[in-house]
Design a protein around this motif. Structure first.
Motif, mmCIF file in Angstrom:
data_model
loop_
_atom_site.group_PDB
_atom_site.id
_atom_site.type_symbol
_atom_site.label_atom_id
_atom_site.label_comp_id
_atom_site.label_asym_id
_atom_site.label_seq_id
_atom_site.Cartn_x
_atom_site.Cartn_y
_atom_site.Cartn_z
ATOM 1 N N MET A 18 26.872 7.646 -0.723
ATOM 2 C CA MET A 18 27.635 7.159 -1.890
ATOM 3 C C MET A 18 26.857 7.450 -3.164
ATOM 4 S SD MET A 18 28.853 3.238 -2.675
ATOM 5 C CE MET A 18 27.372 2.617 -3.429
ATOM 6 N N PRO A 19 27.458 8.171 -4.073
ATOM 7 C CA PRO A 19 26.716 8.494 -5.298
ATOM 8 C C PRO A 19 26.724 7.324 -6.290
ATOM 9 C CG PRO A 19 28.889 9.527 -5.335
ATOM 10 C CD PRO A 19 28.831 8.703 -4.086
ATOM 11 N N TYR A 20 25.740 7.335 -7.170
ATOM 12 C CA TYR A 20 25.608 6.290 -8.183
ATOM 13 C C TYR A 20 25.859 6.898 -9.550
ATOM 14 C CZ TYR A 20 23.807 3.629 -4.355
ATOM 15 O OH TYR A 20 23.693 2.986 -3.149
ATOM 16 N N THR A 21 26.685 6.238 -10.350
ATOM 17 C CA THR A 21 27.136 6.795 -11.613
ATOM 18 C C THR A 21 26.698 5.935 -12.791
ATOM 19 O OG1 THR A 21 29.030 7.722 -10.490
ATOM 20 C CG2 THR A 21 29.216 7.511 -12.865
ATOM 21 N N TYR A 22 26.199 6.582 -13.829
ATOM 22 C CA TYR A 22 25.770 5.873 -15.040
ATOM 23 C C TYR A 22 26.346 6.551 -16.277
ATOM 24 C CZ TYR A 22 22.378 4.240 -11.620
ATOM 25 O OH TYR A 22 21.791 3.730 -10.489
ATOM 26 N N GLU A 23 26.508 5.777 -17.343
ATOM 27 C CA GLU A 23 27.077 6.297 -18.581
ATOM 28 C C GLU A 23 26.141 7.295 -19.260
ATOM 29 O OE1 GLU A 23 28.950 4.422 -22.686
ATOM 30 O OE2 GLU A 23 28.238 3.092 -21.094
ATOM 31 N N MET A 55 30.852 11.381 -20.670
ATOM 32 C CA MET A 55 30.699 12.001 -19.357
ATOM 33 C C MET A 55 29.690 11.219 -18.521
ATOM 34 S SD MET A 55 29.404 15.876 -18.566
ATOM 35 C CE MET A 55 27.639 15.623 -18.484
ATOM 36 N N PRO A 56 30.089 10.760 -17.351
ATOM 37 C CA PRO A 56 29.162 9.960 -16.538
ATOM 38 C C PRO A 56 28.159 10.849 -15.812
ATOM 39 C CG PRO A 56 31.277 10.134 -15.440
ATOM 40 C CD PRO A 56 31.392 10.957 -16.684
ATOM 41 N N TYR A 57 27.024 10.257 -15.456
ATOM 42 C CA TYR A 57 25.967 10.977 -14.751
ATOM 43 C C TYR A 57 25.838 10.407 -13.346
ATOM 44 C CZ TYR A 57 25.013 12.882 -19.276
ATOM 45 O OH TYR A 57 25.144 13.524 -20.468
ATOM 46 N N THR A 58 25.788 11.279 -12.381
ATOM 47 C CA THR A 58 25.834 10.864 -10.985
ATOM 48 C C THR A 58 24.558 11.261 -10.232
ATOM 49 O OG1 THR A 58 28.222 11.105 -11.023
ATOM 50 C CG2 THR A 58 27.205 11.114 -8.864
ATOM 51 N N TYR A 59 24.056 10.314 -9.453
ATOM 52 C CA TYR A 59 22.843 10.582 -8.659
ATOM 53 C C TYR A 59 23.061 10.131 -7.228
ATOM 54 C CZ TYR A 59 21.014 10.752 -13.414
ATOM 55 O OH TYR A 59 20.825 11.043 -14.730
ATOM 56 N N GLU A 60 22.327 10.759 -6.328
ATOM 57 C CA GLU A 60 22.466 10.439 -4.910
ATOM 58 C C GLU A 60 21.952 9.030 -4.600
ATOM 59 O OE1 GLU A 60 21.138 12.477 -0.665
ATOM 60 O OE2 GLU A 60 20.603 13.435 -2.579
ATOM 61 N N TYR A 61 20.876 8.633 -5.295
ATOM 62 C CA TYR A 61 20.291 7.297 -5.110
ATOM 63 C C TYR A 61 20.375 6.533 -6.418
ATOM 64 C CZ TYR A 61 18.370 9.334 -0.874
ATOM 65 O OH TYR A 61 18.244 9.952 0.347
ATOM 66 N N PRO A 62 20.387 5.198 -6.352
ATOM 67 C CA PRO A 62 20.439 4.430 -7.607
ATOM 68 C C PRO A 62 19.160 4.633 -8.402
ATOM 69 C CG PRO A 62 20.038 2.967 -5.751
ATOM 70 C CD PRO A 62 20.336 4.315 -5.168
ATOM 71 N N ARG A 63 19.263 4.575 -9.716
ATOM 72 C CA ARG A 63 18.090 4.745 -10.566
ATOM 73 C C ARG A 63 17.972 3.585 -11.538
ATOM 74 N NH1 ARG A 63 17.384 11.133 -12.269
ATOM 75 N NH2 ARG A 63 17.122 11.869 -10.122
#
Lengths: 230, 230
Positions: A1-6, B1-9
């Protein structure tokens, strides 16, 4: 599950610079990188901060234990490194910790072949990955600064040691010779050493007395603001 | 535009603990929070690390300039704070820097009403947001440790000062009285002060001589490993 941030976020990692002292040499534990970037080069034990780690230091201790099996070590935060470009995979902020351990034959053995971990003499450190050469330099400077006014050298020595061994440790960390008489006078005046009945083993003539670090006394003096400067 | 990562940051921020010295008091600059969390409480100037900031220190200096207009200040990394729960909005790792500035009437004015920035005496600091009380404590400890062996106190004094003003600064930072004769002897022995022809203004009788910090001489001595301990 990917994590998305602004907004984009850097990765946050921990690195652990583990020092040991054996056979009159200051040593550092390095791990050979098995994959890119910097495949084949050496680096400090470390890894990502997990969102569940209660503190950053917890993460550093967890990584150290995972990669070396070591649990109870003296550890302090060193500095945080985050220059753009220090990791080719993307912006990475690394919180570095330095740690001190009493080296035993068992530990030296563990860091010999299995999983690419190896103890290197400070004077023989191989090419390092990322900005780890800069991190090592700062860790050595910190160690030098610390031993002068906090008796952390004892974390690196065996439980029992001679005054010569203690002096040699200080000389190695400070990278300069110390006057024997002056050093002994200052160290003994601190009242941090318990003389033992036991003498140095394996020496036929003039075996030196063994000492032990008096941690309880140290905590007591510290709480009274005692100056431990060497 | 949102930024997506495989793990939480975690989010990565910088905080800047800015110290000044005026009217015999050590002061710190705080900004009143205009929104939640901790709305109405006070906090250090700070903000997010931008992916484009070349270094973390660059980010700290940028945030400080944005919030105070200050550009050229003495700044050093203090410590990185990242305990879980320190920010109710989510895991946040903050790299804290402390900075020293010569307080002028202009600066004191700037930090008086506009944009909620205010200089507080260290003894009168209001309730702080996040873990900023803990951060302030550590910054004060660092300052105390630093002035003892590095002449950073001069960053807080005006260009010209009397020996009494200098002693009072040391006493304020160290939170203890110092012996006048001993202090003067130690300080003058370092050869870091240039005596001026000028005397203290606004004092009718027994006006004291003014001194200036000799930065060039300091750099020279530092490069030779001189011990600046007070």
């Amino acid at each position: 599950m990917p994590y998305t941030y602004e907004y984009p976020r850097p990765a946050v990692t921990v690195d652990c610079i583990l020092f040991g002292f054996d056979d009159g040499e200051l040593k550092v534990l390095l791990i050979q990188r098995a994959s890119d970037p910097f495949k084949g080069l050496w680096a400090f034990p470390g890894g990502f901060l997990d969102m569940e780690d209660p503190t950053i230091e917890f993460a550093a201790k967890r990584e150290l234990e995972e990669e070396t099996g070591l649990k109870e070590v003296f550890m302090e935060q060193l500095y945080t490194f985050g220059d753009v470009g220090r990791d080719p995979r993307g912006r990475t902020v690394s919180v570095a910790y330095y740690a001190l351990v009493k080296l035993s034959d068992y530990l030296l053995q563990a860091g010999s072949d299995a999983d690419q971990a190896h103890w290197f003499n400070i004077s023989q450190v191989p090419a390092l990955a990322f900005d780890h050469a800069k991190i090592l330099q700062m860790a050595l400077e910190r160690l030098k600064g610390k031993v002068r006014y906090q008796p952390i050298g004892f974390e690196l020595l065996p439980q029992k040691f001679t005054l010569s061994e203690l002096q040699h440790l200080y000389e190695t960390v400070l990278e300069k010779p110390l006057d024997k008489r002056n050093f002994r006078k200052k160290i003994l005046k601190m009242n941090l050493l318990k003389p033992l009945e036991e003498m140095q083993a394996g020496v036929a003539h003039r075996a030196a007395r063994l000492y032990q670090f008096d941690k309880q006394r140290y905590e007591e003096l510290k709480s009274r603001g005692f100056n431990f400067e060497i």
